[in-house]
Design a protein around this motif. Structure first.
Motif, PDB file in Angstrom:
ATOM      1  N   THR A 227     -42.115   7.739  16.780  1.00  0.00           N
ATOM      2  CA  THR A 227     -41.602   6.394  16.477  1.00  0.00           C
ATOM      3  C   THR A 227     -41.772   5.455  17.665  1.00  0.00           C
ATOM      4  O   THR A 227     -42.201   4.305  17.511  1.00  0.00           O
ATOM      5  CB  THR A 227     -40.117   6.461  16.073  1.00  0.00           C
ATOM      6  OG1 THR A 227     -39.994   7.216  14.862  1.00  0.00           O
ATOM      7  CG2 THR A 227     -39.544   5.068  15.857  1.00  0.00           C
ATOM      8  N   LEU A 230     -45.369   4.294  18.117  1.00  0.00           N
ATOM      9  CA  LEU A 230     -45.747   3.269  17.136  1.00  0.00           C
ATOM     10  C   LEU A 230     -45.100   1.934  17.470  1.00  0.00           C
ATOM     11  O   LEU A 230     -45.735   0.877  17.364  1.00  0.00           O
ATOM     12  CB  LEU A 230     -45.345   3.727  15.734  1.00  0.00           C
ATOM     13  CG  LEU A 230     -46.077   4.970  15.198  1.00  0.00           C
ATOM     14  CD1 LEU A 230     -45.474   5.414  13.876  1.00  0.00           C
ATOM     15  CD2 LEU A 230     -47.571   4.687  15.038  1.00  0.00           C
ATOM     16  N   PHE A 430     -39.816  -2.926  11.053  1.00  0.00           N
ATOM     17  CA  PHE A 430     -40.361  -1.769  11.774  1.00  0.00           C
ATOM     18  C   PHE A 430     -39.822  -0.446  11.236  1.00  0.00           C
ATOM     19  O   PHE A 430     -40.024   0.602  11.862  1.00  0.00           O
ATOM     20  CB  PHE A 430     -40.029  -1.881  13.264  1.00  0.00           C
ATOM     21  CG  PHE A 430     -40.624  -3.075  13.948  1.00  0.00           C
ATOM     22  CD1 PHE A 430     -41.927  -3.051  14.405  1.00  0.00           C
ATOM     23  CD2 PHE A 430     -39.882  -4.231  14.129  1.00  0.00           C
ATOM     24  CE1 PHE A 430     -42.487  -4.152  15.026  1.00  0.00           C
ATOM     25  CE2 PHE A 430     -40.419  -5.337  14.753  1.00  0.00           C
ATOM     26  CZ  PHE A 430     -41.732  -5.303  15.206  1.00  0.00           C
ATOM     27  N   THR A 433     -41.970   2.794  10.981  1.00  0.00           N
ATOM     28  CA  THR A 433     -42.210   3.640  12.161  1.00  0.00           C
ATOM     29  C   THR A 433     -41.126   4.710  12.276  1.00  0.00           C
ATOM     30  O   THR A 433     -41.405   5.842  12.684  1.00  0.00           O
ATOM     31  CB  THR A 433     -42.234   2.798  13.444  1.00  0.00           C
ATOM     32  OG1 THR A 433     -40.929   2.226  13.678  1.00  0.00           O
ATOM     33  CG2 THR A 433     -43.239   1.666  13.343  1.00  0.00           C
TER      34      THR A 433
END
Length: 455
Positions: A227, A230, A430, A433
């Motif tokens: 995570t 990314l 986000f 991610t």
């Protein structure tokens, strides 16, 4: 996410009264009313920025009003009203334990702010010429390894405070970094028996030994790194503006190091209080607050009352965050009382979803409802699972809360610190991610506990 809650909830209609003879009300008007009120209330919580309404307002409404509705239903249907009274007292006790735990943690943070601890840290970080991307990784790694010791909420509050002192406007840095801290704090807390309230609950319930939780470290850190990697792609490579001629080099106030030390003593007291003395963790936290007050009195004698004023620090606490927890825990308590959360015992049936899929689903549910009451519901339902499955639900409940900004105590705390910056909508941009990291963590768990047969 709400469709998961609604679809899962249908299973609970088939359940009957629990061991305390509390009737199942899921198929009654009050049962559906509490569920609908909860969903509508959470809609306003999730859209705090859109409606310019503090998230504590809908949370308090759904929590307080739901219990009042249940009491009215009991009264007019001739049911034992004492059951509602007893349940409300249990909810109040649970809320009080969390409330005072957070209250002390926030007081310490405000004191450290007043004593320029984070300003000094900020100066050291930016004066060394670190880029935004390096600061992103540094704060994330600190959060991951501090969380198992300090707990995920306290860690998130501390690191989010560092973020806002480094940069106050650049959302390209602040939003991914805030998400990074939340994910790191939750993932770091998932592999420690006392790194998160959910892991603490599972450990004290005897669902795994100390070493069993430590075995979750690979799943936690690898999922977090995926995570974080990314997220880091969206962080600018530039450096924070730093002008040594204009940037004041603030030193920590006299006594700040002692306050930091007292903070560690306070957390240690909380662990000892809960694990050894069988007291609520907040009792140890309140003892630490007492030590802090004594020390502030000694400082006031020598340096004046303004050097470290504890009550002034308390006045700066984000009370809306505390009120949000009060309301949402009361609301979840109402859902559990009418019978909706007992669905967990039915979905664990091999003929329905089975333990693995149910435990994966717990991660998504914890993002919506909050991981603490969800884990509490799983423990109360006590499905027949081996150690590996209990470790899976501990992992998913801990890291699953990161999927939504208000799905964990860490996320809610950071939302309070970065108002208008770290919001529900900013987080959801986000969320993919985090979802990838979530499934990577589950994959690592599967390899360890199923393929290698560690249980």
């Amino acid at each position: 996410m709400f469709k998961y809650l609604i679809s899962f909830s249908m299973f609970s209609i088939t359940l009957f009264a629990n061991e305390n003879q509390i009737p199942d009300l899921t198929s009654t008007w009050v049962g559906f009313a509490t569920l609908i009120i909860f969903i509508i209330g959470y809609y306003f919580v999730a859209n705090e920025e859109k409606y310019h309404m503090d998230k504590a307002i809908p949370a308090l409404f759904i929590g307080i009003f739901s219990f009042l509705l249940i009491a009215v239903y009991y009264y007019f249907n001739g049911l034992d009203i004492h059951l509602v009274h007893d349940e409300s007292e249990k909810v109040i006790l649970e809320i009080a334990e969390i409330f005072f735990f957070l209250f002390v943690a926030m007081t310490y943070i405000e004191c450290l702010l007043h004593m320029h601890v984070f300003d000094a840290l900020k100066y050291k970080l930016i004066s060394r010429g670190y880029t935004y991307k390096k600061l992103f990784w540094l704060t994330g790694l600190i959060a991951f390894f501090l969380s198992p010791i300090a707990d995920n909420l306290t860690t998130a509050l501390i690191l989010s405070t560092v973020l806002i002192t480094i940069e106050k406007e650049n959302k390209e840095f602040l939003v991914p970094s805030a998400i990074n801290i939340v994910v790191a704090a939750n993932a770091g807390g998932a592999w420690s028996p006392f790194g998160d309230i959910t892991t603490l609950m599972a450990w004290t319930a005897g669902k795994g030994s100390f070493s069993d939780f430590i075995f979750l470290f690979p799943a936690s850190i690898i999922g977090y790194f995926i995570t974080a990697f990314l997220l880091s792609r969206f962080v600018p490579t530039s450096k924070p503006v730093f002008d040594s001629s204009k940037e004041e080099k603030l030193q920590m106030a006299i006594g700040a190091k002692v306050v930091i030390f007292l903070g560690f003593i306070t957390l240690l007291s909380a662990v000892i209080s809960h694990q050894i003395l069988d007291f609520p963790a907040m009792w140890g936290m309140m003892f630490g607050l007492t030590l802090l007050k004594i020390y502030s009195h000694l400082l006031s004698i020598r340096y004046g009352s303004d050097h470290l004023n504890i009550f002034r620090a308390m006045s700066k606490i984000e009370n809306n965050t505390l009120m949000f927890f009060f309301g949402i825990l009361a609301a979840v308590g109402a859902l559990y009382f009418v019978g909706w959360l007992t669905l967990l015992s039915s979905v664990y049936n091999p003929n329905v979803l089975g333990p693995t899929l149910s435990n994966i689903g717990v991660g998504f549910l914890s993002a919506i409802v909050d991981n603490v009451p969800v884990m509490s519901a799983v423990l109360k339902a006590n499905p027949d699972m081996n150690t590996s499955q209990w470790m899976l639900v501990t992992l998913t409940a801990g890291i699953g809360g990161s999927l939504i900004s208000f799905g964990s105590a860490a996320g809610v705390g950071v939302m309070g610190k970065l108002k208008g910056i770290y919001t529900f909508s900013a987080h959801m941009k986000f969320a993919w991610t985090i979802l990838i990291g979530y499934f990577v963590s589950i994959g690592i768990w599967y390899f360890q506990f199923i393929v290698l047969n560690i249980n």
